[in-house]
Write an enzyme that holds these catalytic residues in place. Structure first.
Site: not given
Ligand SMILES: [Zn+2]
Length: 592
Positions: A198, A520, A565, A574
């Site tokens: 993020d 991610h 994956d 992530e």
């Protein structure tokens, strides 16, 4: 550990975000892209059965591949012409209960000739290519550090000619104070690293990550000082690892309020979609505890610790910056003395990573130890000596250092300080615990069929960070008391991360012939580049299965196999700056 540990459960994420996610996952798993991925290497099924470190092996060190098949012998062949350069017998198969695999050791340690090779096992096939060389990990180190550069926020990023197209314009230019911060108005938003998959920035995870990089410099600086990362600051007279770390320290310093306390994080109220950094237009907000004193103790203590390290590390290169860091560290420490126990929970309406920690005593111990190591001043020593003993058991069952468990670094820095005035009894106790623990890890690594330090219960969220932390603990033990077995076992954990694992997968993007493809990670998932951003370490297998992808895997999978994956598997795939920092430390320790 990644902020996403504290992501809201699946059901509470916005429907729009999940639609976007699923659409992107479908795109990434299209037959075209899968076909391209399978052509990227040369080994095929043999590459999956014969597990090697896809980067390679230092010439003068142990060299072991693992074969998940029934066979008796192997050969080592030169990649350029297929000439056999070594013959060996495979050891009897051993069952690895963590993965369920039965693996045989292919030991070619006595082969030392530099070059590019692969292993071939008759009836099984051939492995991925790898190198044998004196200084085999330098490019891996550079790539892992570039992973940090790629996470820079508030500025344009360009990875240069080796990775054309891996660039983005300046992101997240505007910031403001959130109502929970106790302040109002616009806020300078530039600086720091995007924390993980993020775009948030979080003080406590910045603390352990930046502290780890600065420690890498302090312990391995002689090997790192001349390695150029080709970042904007390269050539300014400061070593590049310190240039990169400073990018984040400068942001951490901005998070300090006038009273000395540090706000906990700077993020949007909720996570953005899977868009490129410059396309995330959600307001970036300085978020506080919601009531006075608004700042949190763990964040402030971490700022004190990192500021103290920065003060001693940057002094030879920029005395003014070092002084600024020390002043911030002192002010932060003073704030924690007045506010020793202000914990953070996400205020109402905020759903980004919480990094909540109910106990900031270990962060304060770390701050005191680093301030004492830098200044030698008695009050910091006294605080440390009054509080360290109850944390000694944290050295017995590592790896415990994490964004919320700073006692191991606090204890170790007290010994690494080698400072006059250190308490002899404390130094002895810490050394004994750290070395006994390192010896136990070495023993466990030797007897593990995959030659990794991991126990079954270590396959948690961020398990690859656990493996890297074992490696880091061993290297710090080696700094306290040189022992080749510590270095070898630390490298075994690196071999695991770079391909000697049940998936025969390099868990660092764009490194090795068979690296994972779908982190991610919003920049990688934005579709702006042809593959994932390079140099990034995956979180790794996670028996906790906290996402929808892992939840659908077969129920009886052994812990080391609970991994996907896939972009949507935030609980196993992530990336995050904390385990990225441990990877850098581990690689730095292997350089010649
Ligand atoms: Zn940004």
């Amino acid at each position: 550990m990644a902020c996403s540990l504290l992501l809201p459960p699946l059901s509470s994420r916005s429907g729009r975000e999940w639609l976007l996610l699923l659409a992107l996952a479908a795109l990434l798993f299209s037959p075209l892209l899968l076909a391209r991925a399978s052509e990227s290497g040369t080994a095929g099924t043999g590459g999956l059965a014969i597990k090697v470190d896809q980067v390679g092996y230092p010439s003068d060190g142990p060299k072991v591949a693992l074969v998940d098949a029934t066979a008796k012998a192997f050969v080592l062949k030169r990649s350029s012409d297929g000439v056999v350069v070594f013959h060996g017998r495979l050891a009897p198969a051993e069952l690895d209960s963590n993965s369920g695999d039965k693996v045989q050791v292919a030991d070619f340690s006595s082969f030392r000739q530099a070059g590019k090779y692969f292993i071939e096992v008759p009836g099984v096939g051939r492995s991925w290519n790898f190198e044998v060389d004196k200084n085999v990990y330098q490019r891996a180190y550079t790539l892992a550090m570039l992973g940090f550069y790629g996470q820079r926020c508030g500025t344009a990023v360009d990875l240069g000619p080796e990775f054309p197209g891996y660039s983005h314009p300046a992101c997240h230019q505007h910031g403001e104070f959130h109502s929970s911060s106790g302040a109002k108005g616009e806020r300078d938003n530039l600086g720091g690293w995007h924390d993980a998959g993020d775009y948030g920035r979080y003080m406590v995870n910045s603390g352990v990550s930046t502290g780890t990089l600065l420690w890498a410099w302090e312990i391995f600086g002689q090997k790192l000082k001349n390695i150029s990362l080709h970042i904007p600051e390269t050539g300014n007279g400061t070593p590049d690892i310190l240039n990169e770390a400073r990018w984040n320290i400068a942001w951490m310093l901005k998070m300090q309020d006038n009273d000395g306390g540090a706000w906990h994080k700077q993020t949007s109220e909720h996570f953005s979609g899977f868009v490129a950094p410059q396309d995330d237009k959600l307001p970036s907000e300085v978020i506080g505890t919601g009531s006075a004193p608004y700042k949190s103790t763990c964040a402030t203590a971490d700022l004190a610790a990192v500021g103290a390290i920065a003060a001693r590390v940057y002094r030879p290169f920029d005395a003014k910056f070092a002084e600024q860091a020390l002043e911030a560290a002192r002010k932060a420490w003073a704030w924690t003395e007045k506010n020793p126990d202000v914990t953070f929970r996400n205020p109402a309406g905020v759903s980004t990573g919480e990094y909540g920690d109910a106990n900031c005593k270990d962060e304060r111990l770390w701050a005191a130890a680093e301030l004492w190591r830098t200044t030698g001043e008695a009050p910091f020593n006294e605080f440390f000596l009054q509080n360290y003993a109850k944390f000694l058991p944290s050295l017995d069952a590592p790896p415990l250092e994490s964004w919320n468990a700073m006692a191991p670094m606090a204890l170790r820095t007290y010994v690494l300080a080698k400072r006059k005035g250190a308490d002899a009894k404390a130094v002895l106790a810490i050394r004994e615990h750290a070395l006994a623990s390192a010896r136990a890890i070495v023993e466990r690594t030797r007897t593990n069929p995959y030659r990794v330090s991991m126990k079954a219960k270590d396959y948690v969220w961020g398990s690859n960070g656990v493996a890297a932390s074992y490696g880091m603990d061993l290297l710090v033990a080696n700094a306290l008391h040189p022992d080749q077995s510590f270095v070898d076992a630390s490298r075994d954990n690196l071999h695991y991360l770079l391909g000697r694992n049940t998936f025969s997968l390099s868990w660092v993007t764009q490194l090795g012939e068979h690296p994972f493809q779908h982190p991610h990670h919003r920049p990688s998932g934005s579709g702006k580049q042809s593959g994932p951003w390079p140099g990034l370490l995956s979180g790794g297998p996670n028996a906790g299965r906290q996402d929808a992808v892992l939840a659908t895997l077969p129920k009886d999978l052994p812990p080391a196999k609970v991994y996907a994956d896939q972009l949507a598997s935030y609980a196993s795939n992530e990336i995050a700056i904390n385990w990225q920092a441990s990877l850098v430390f581990l690689l730095a320790g292997q350089l010649q």
